[in-house]
Enzyme design. Structure first.
Site, PDB file in Angstrom:
ATOM      1  N   TYR A   1     -54.529  -6.082 -46.164  1.00  0.00           N
ATOM      2  CA  TYR A   1     -53.161  -5.949 -46.686  1.00  0.00           C
ATOM      3  C   TYR A   1     -52.681  -4.509 -46.520  1.00  0.00           C
ATOM      4  CZ  TYR A   1     -49.440  -5.011 -50.008  1.00  0.00           C
ATOM      5  OH  TYR A   1     -48.269  -4.566 -50.573  1.00  0.00           O
TER       6      TYR A   1
ATOM      7  N   SER B   1     -46.336   0.655 -49.627  1.00  0.00           N
ATOM      8  CA  SER B   1     -47.083   0.649 -50.889  1.00  0.00           C
ATOM      9  C   SER B   1     -47.899   1.918 -51.028  1.00  0.00           C
ATOM     10  CB  SER B   1     -48.024  -0.562 -50.868  1.00  0.00           C
ATOM     11  OG  SER B   1     -48.978  -0.466 -51.882  1.00  0.00           O
TER      12      SER B   1
ATOM     13  N   LEU C   1     -52.487  -6.558 -63.000  1.00  0.00           N
ATOM     14  CA  LEU C   1     -52.722  -6.357 -64.434  1.00  0.00           C
ATOM     15  C   LEU C   1     -51.613  -6.918 -65.330  1.00  0.00           C
ATOM     16  CD1 LEU C   1     -54.418  -5.056 -66.684  1.00  0.00           C
ATOM     17  CD2 LEU C   1     -53.165  -2.918 -66.260  1.00  0.00           C
TER      18      LEU C   1
ATOM     19  N   LYS D   1     -49.672  -2.639 -43.967  1.00  0.00           N
ATOM     20  CA  LYS D   1     -48.586  -1.717 -44.334  1.00  0.00           C
ATOM     21  C   LYS D   1     -48.681  -0.434 -43.519  1.00  0.00           C
ATOM     22  CE  LYS D   1     -46.579  -4.227 -47.433  1.00  0.00           C
ATOM     23  NZ  LYS D   1     -45.264  -4.780 -47.169  1.00  0.00           N
TER      24      LYS D   1
HETATM   25  P1  NAD Z   1     -43.083 -11.553 -53.286  1.00  0.00           P
HETATM   26  O1  NAD Z   1     -44.195 -12.336 -52.702  1.00  0.00           O
HETATM   27  O2  NAD Z   1     -42.581 -11.931 -54.618  1.00  0.00           O
HETATM   28  O3  NAD Z   1     -41.847 -11.505 -52.273  1.00  0.00           O
HETATM   29  C1  NAD Z   1     -42.013 -11.549 -50.893  1.00  0.00           C
HETATM   30  C2  NAD Z   1     -41.051 -12.588 -50.341  1.00  0.00           C
HETATM   31  O4  NAD Z   1     -41.197 -12.655 -48.918  1.00  0.00           O
HETATM   32  C3  NAD Z   1     -41.324 -13.995 -50.889  1.00  0.00           C
HETATM   33  O5  NAD Z   1     -40.108 -14.536 -51.364  1.00  0.00           O
HETATM   34  C4  NAD Z   1     -41.838 -14.767 -49.679  1.00  0.00           C
HETATM   35  O6  NAD Z   1     -41.476 -16.133 -49.729  1.00  0.00           O
HETATM   36  C5  NAD Z   1     -41.192 -14.018 -48.531  1.00  0.00           C
HETATM   37  N1  NAD Z   1     -41.920 -14.094 -47.264  1.00  0.00           N
HETATM   38  C6  NAD Z   1     -43.231 -13.874 -47.038  1.00  0.00           C
HETATM   39  N2  NAD Z   1     -43.507 -14.019 -45.733  1.00  0.00           N
HETATM   40  C7  NAD Z   1     -42.343 -14.316 -45.117  1.00  0.00           C
HETATM   41  C8  NAD Z   1     -41.986 -14.585 -43.777  1.00  0.00           C
HETATM   42  N3  NAD Z   1     -42.906 -14.589 -42.803  1.00  0.00           N
HETATM   43  N4  NAD Z   1     -40.693 -14.849 -43.485  1.00  0.00           N
HETATM   44  C9  NAD Z   1     -39.761 -14.878 -44.459  1.00  0.00           C
HETATM   45  N5  NAD Z   1     -40.048 -14.640 -45.753  1.00  0.00           N
HETATM   46  C10 NAD Z   1     -41.327 -14.369 -46.073  1.00  0.00           C
HETATM   47  O7  NAD Z   1     -43.558 -10.019 -53.280  1.00  0.00           O
HETATM   48  P2  NAD Z   1     -42.904  -8.755 -53.969  1.00  0.00           P
HETATM   49  O8  NAD Z   1     -43.799  -8.328 -55.067  1.00  0.00           O
HETATM   50  O9  NAD Z   1     -41.475  -8.988 -54.227  1.00  0.00           O
HETATM   51  O10 NAD Z   1     -43.088  -7.690 -52.799  1.00  0.00           O
HETATM   52  C11 NAD Z   1     -42.058  -7.436 -51.856  1.00  0.00           C
HETATM   53  C12 NAD Z   1     -42.598  -6.473 -50.812  1.00  0.00           C
HETATM   54  O11 NAD Z   1     -43.047  -5.293 -51.457  1.00  0.00           O
HETATM   55  C13 NAD Z   1     -43.801  -7.010 -50.039  1.00  0.00           C
HETATM   56  O12 NAD Z   1     -43.695  -6.604 -48.697  1.00  0.00           O
HETATM   57  C14 NAD Z   1     -44.982  -6.341 -50.716  1.00  0.00           C
HETATM   58  O13 NAD Z   1     -46.064  -6.178 -49.840  1.00  0.00           O
HETATM   59  C15 NAD Z   1     -44.384  -4.990 -51.087  1.00  0.00           C
HETATM   60  N6  NAD Z   1     -45.060  -4.371 -52.228  1.00  0.00           N
HETATM   61  C16 NAD Z   1     -45.195  -5.063 -53.391  1.00  0.00           C
HETATM   62  C17 NAD Z   1     -45.863  -4.476 -54.462  1.00  0.00           C
HETATM   63  C18 NAD Z   1     -46.054  -5.229 -55.756  1.00  0.00           C
HETATM   64  O14 NAD Z   1     -46.880  -4.825 -56.565  1.00  0.00           O
HETATM   65  N7  NAD Z   1     -45.327  -6.293 -56.020  1.00  0.00           N
HETATM   66  C19 NAD Z   1     -46.372  -3.173 -54.341  1.00  0.00           C
HETATM   67  C20 NAD Z   1     -46.184  -2.484 -53.142  1.00  0.00           C
HETATM   68  C21 NAD Z   1     -45.520  -3.096 -52.089  1.00  0.00           C
HETATM   69  C1  UD1 Z   2     -53.136  -3.681 -56.391  1.00  0.00           C
HETATM   70  C2  UD1 Z   2     -53.639  -3.613 -54.980  1.00  0.00           C
HETATM   71  C3  UD1 Z   2     -52.653  -2.818 -54.134  1.00  0.00           C
HETATM   72  C4  UD1 Z   2     -51.263  -3.449 -54.229  1.00  0.00           C
HETATM   73  C5  UD1 Z   2     -50.859  -3.535 -55.700  1.00  0.00           C
HETATM   74  C6  UD1 Z   2     -49.556  -4.257 -55.872  1.00  0.00           C
HETATM   75  C7  UD1 Z   2     -56.083  -3.771 -55.141  1.00  0.00           C
HETATM   76  C8  UD1 Z   2     -57.375  -3.044 -54.988  1.00  0.00           C
HETATM   77  N1  UD1 Z   2     -54.957  -3.026 -54.954  1.00  0.00           N
HETATM   78  O1  UD1 Z   2     -53.028  -2.357 -56.905  1.00  0.00           O
HETATM   79  O2  UD1 Z   2     -53.077  -2.812 -52.797  1.00  0.00           O
HETATM   80  O3  UD1 Z   2     -50.315  -2.668 -53.521  1.00  0.00           O
HETATM   81  O4  UD1 Z   2     -51.852  -4.265 -56.434  1.00  0.00           O
HETATM   82  O5  UD1 Z   2     -49.654  -5.594 -55.525  1.00  0.00           O
HETATM   83  O6  UD1 Z   2     -56.039  -4.962 -55.394  1.00  0.00           O
HETATM   84  N2  UD1 Z   2     -57.006  -4.529 -63.825  1.00  0.00           N
HETATM   85  C9  UD1 Z   2     -57.825  -4.989 -64.825  1.00  0.00           C
HETATM   86  N3  UD1 Z   2     -57.870  -6.319 -65.061  1.00  0.00           N
HETATM   87  C10 UD1 Z   2     -57.136  -7.223 -64.358  1.00  0.00           C
HETATM   88  C11 UD1 Z   2     -56.285  -6.738 -63.332  1.00  0.00           C
HETATM   89  C12 UD1 Z   2     -56.252  -5.386 -63.088  1.00  0.00           C
HETATM   90  O7  UD1 Z   2     -58.519  -4.213 -65.487  1.00  0.00           O
HETATM   91  O8  UD1 Z   2     -57.234  -8.435 -64.611  1.00  0.00           O
HETATM   92  C13 UD1 Z   2     -56.939  -3.076 -63.586  1.00  0.00           C
HETATM   93  C14 UD1 Z   2     -57.371  -2.684 -62.194  1.00  0.00           C
HETATM   94  O9  UD1 Z   2     -58.772  -2.508 -62.141  1.00  0.00           O
HETATM   95  C15 UD1 Z   2     -56.575  -1.394 -61.982  1.00  0.00           C
HETATM   96  C16 UD1 Z   2     -55.294  -1.624 -62.790  1.00  0.00           C
HETATM   97  O10 UD1 Z   2     -55.592  -2.678 -63.706  1.00  0.00           O
HETATM   98  O11 UD1 Z   2     -57.262  -0.308 -62.548  1.00  0.00           O
HETATM   99  C17 UD1 Z   2     -54.104  -2.056 -61.943  1.00  0.00           C
HETATM  100  O12 UD1 Z   2     -54.495  -3.190 -61.177  1.00  0.00           O
HETATM  101  P1  UD1 Z   2     -53.441  -4.035 -60.305  1.00  0.00           P
HETATM  102  O13 UD1 Z   2     -52.314  -4.441 -61.153  1.00  0.00           O
HETATM  103  O14 UD1 Z   2     -54.204  -5.117 -59.607  1.00  0.00           O
HETATM  104  O15 UD1 Z   2     -52.871  -2.979 -59.275  1.00  0.00           O
HETATM  105  P2  UD1 Z   2     -53.667  -2.004 -58.268  1.00  0.00           P
HETATM  106  O16 UD1 Z   2     -55.097  -2.310 -58.203  1.00  0.00           O
HETATM  107  O17 UD1 Z   2     -53.271  -0.625 -58.615  1.00  0.00           O
END
Ligand code: NAD
Ligand code: UD1
Length: 342
Positions: A150, A126, A201, A154
């Site tokens: 979290y 991330s 967001l 990572k």
């Molecule tokens: P998600 O929660 O929708 O998907 C994660 C999946 O992993 C889920 O289906 C969950 O059931 C499964 N899981 C969790 N723990 C497990 C375990 N111990 N064994 C087997 N399965 C398990 O999340 P996502 O948004 O699809 O994210 C996928 C990956 O990307 C994650 O590692 C997350 O940290 C990373 N990531 C997500 C974002 C984001 O904004 N969505 C941003 C940066 C990184």
């Molecule tokens: C967040 C996590 C980041 C994670 C990512 C994806 C934090 C501090 N960071 O990123 O670690 O990898 O999500 O899961 O939580 N916002 C609002 N109102 C809301 C929600 C968000 O104003 O109700 C604003 C936030 O202040 C930010 C932007 O929207 O400026 C994006 O927020 P968000 O979607 O939560 O993502 P990040 O904070 O960038």
């Protein structure tokens, strides 16, 4: 099959979209997921969208015996590792759960991969590993630091992967650092389905739009940005999915091992929170009531990627616009007001 991929966390938000892209690119997939943050319905819908059955194994990445069984039964060419927990606030409250799941789980998976000599690995990292960046856009050599468990989980895994690459040159460890994934599949059949009230967001905006939540709070309007609200690099989940396919293709083309390789997946453009809210309202015709609130603890002003490395190495760049992200999120949200729950 010569091109079978294990997709951990493949039932989740990004994993489910990536499974479609993998299938379309000709890969054979096996999903391994404990369904802790997802549902079988997501897998059923992916299966319908690709018009093919999907092999799904319900299991935990911390369960080495279960993993061994999976590796013994299938000949994988690589693993895409999405499985993990991702809620920042929850990680502050339950750090042991996060380190156990995200760090110990990944180590267990890597150990079993090593036993079975499967050494191609694509890891979901991330942009959070960059902390509060000094220079924008953020490239892959920027300093890394994290302020919550979290993010630390990572970063620790990234360090594990770096050490692993040094210890054994047979590993190929592509670490994809996602910026802010949003959007949904264009069919409206799969998308992000947060439990409880969303923290992020875009799901919050779309739940306001559909009438599940009354009003959006915009956290901070005094940042040094274009309009005072936070700036982020929003990336369509379909583009993100294509980035994983590009990473696998890149690995297949290599004639020598690449070791640890971090690559940003972002659009390369920052948009403000207010710009996203305005775009969502315009694109969908929905009213999005909002109020300005205090800054959220731990938030940074601006974060957007240099996407040059992904373009030069993988030949990948984001194709879809903020308009697409809003349209597709709204299609998913309005067709499935309760997500995968009926
Ligand atoms: P998600 O929660 O929708 O998907 C994660 C999946 O992993 C889920 O289906 C969950 O059931 C499964 N899981 C969790 N723990 C497990 C375990 N111990 N064994 C087997 N399965 C398990 O999340 P996502 O948004 O699809 O994210 C996928 C990956 O990307 C994650 O590692 C997350 O940290 C990373 N990531 C997500 C974002 C984001 O904004 N969505 C941003 C940066 C990184
Ligand atoms: C967040 C996590 C980041 C994670 C990512 C994806 C934090 C501090 N960071 O990123 O670690 O990898 O999500 O899961 O939580 N916002 C609002 N109102 C809301 C929600 C968000 O104003 O109700 C604003 C936030 O202040 C930010 C932007 O929207 O400026 C994006 O927020 P968000 O979607 O939560 O993502 P990040 O904070 O960038």
């Amino acid at each position: 099959m010569k091109n079978k991929i294990l997709v951990t966390g493949g039932a989740g938000y990004i994993g489910s979209h990536t499974c479609i892209a993998l299938h379309q690119a000709g890969y054979d997939i096996v999903i391994y997921d404990n369904l802790s943050n997802s549902s079988r319905e997501a897998i059923n819908r992916v299966s319908k969208l690709i018009c093919a059955p999907i092999e799904f194994i319900e299991g935990d990445i911390r369960d080495s015996d279960a993993l061994r069984q999976v590796f013994a039964e299938h000949q994988f060419i690589g693993v895409i590792h999405f499985a993990g927990l991702k809620a920042v606030g929850e990680s502050v409250a339950k750090p042991l759960m996060y380190y156990n799941n995200n760090v110990s789980g990944t180590i267990t998976l890597l150990e079993v991969m090593a036993e079975y000599k499967v050494k191609n690995f694509v890891f979901s990292s991330s942009a959070t590993v960059y902390g509060d960046p000094e220079i924008l856009p953020i490239d892959e050599n920027s300093p890394r630091s994290c302020t919550n468990p979290y993010g630390q989980s990572k970063l620790v895994v990234e360090h594990v992967l770096e050490d692993l690459a040094v210890s054994d040159s047979n590993w190929n460890l592509i670490t994809l650092r996602y910026f802010n994934p949003v959007g949904a599949h264009a069919s409206g059949q799969i998308g992000e389905d947060p439990n409880d009230i969303p923290n992020n967001l875009m799901p919050y905006i779309s739940q306001v739009a559909v009438g599940k939540l009354a009003k959006l709070s915009i956290f901070g309007n005094d940042y040094p940005t274009v309009d005072g609200t936070g700036v982020r690099d929003f990336i369509h989940v379909t583009d993100l999915a294509a980035g994983h396919v590009a990473a696998l293709k890149y690995l297949e083309q290599q004639t020598s091992n690449i070791g640890f390789m971090p690559i940003n997946l972002g659009s390369g453009t920052g948009s403000s929170v207010l710009e996203l809210v305005t775009a969502f309202a315009e694109v969908t015709g929905q009213n999005i009531p909002y109020q300005f609130a205090e800054r959220r603890a731990g938030d940074i002003a601006s974060c957007y990627a240099s996407a040059d490395k992904a373009q030069s190495l993988l030949g990948w760049q984001a194709q879809l616009s903020i308009t697409d992200m809003c349209q597709d999120t709204w299609r998913w949200q309005s067709m499935n007001p309760n997500g995968y729950k009926v």
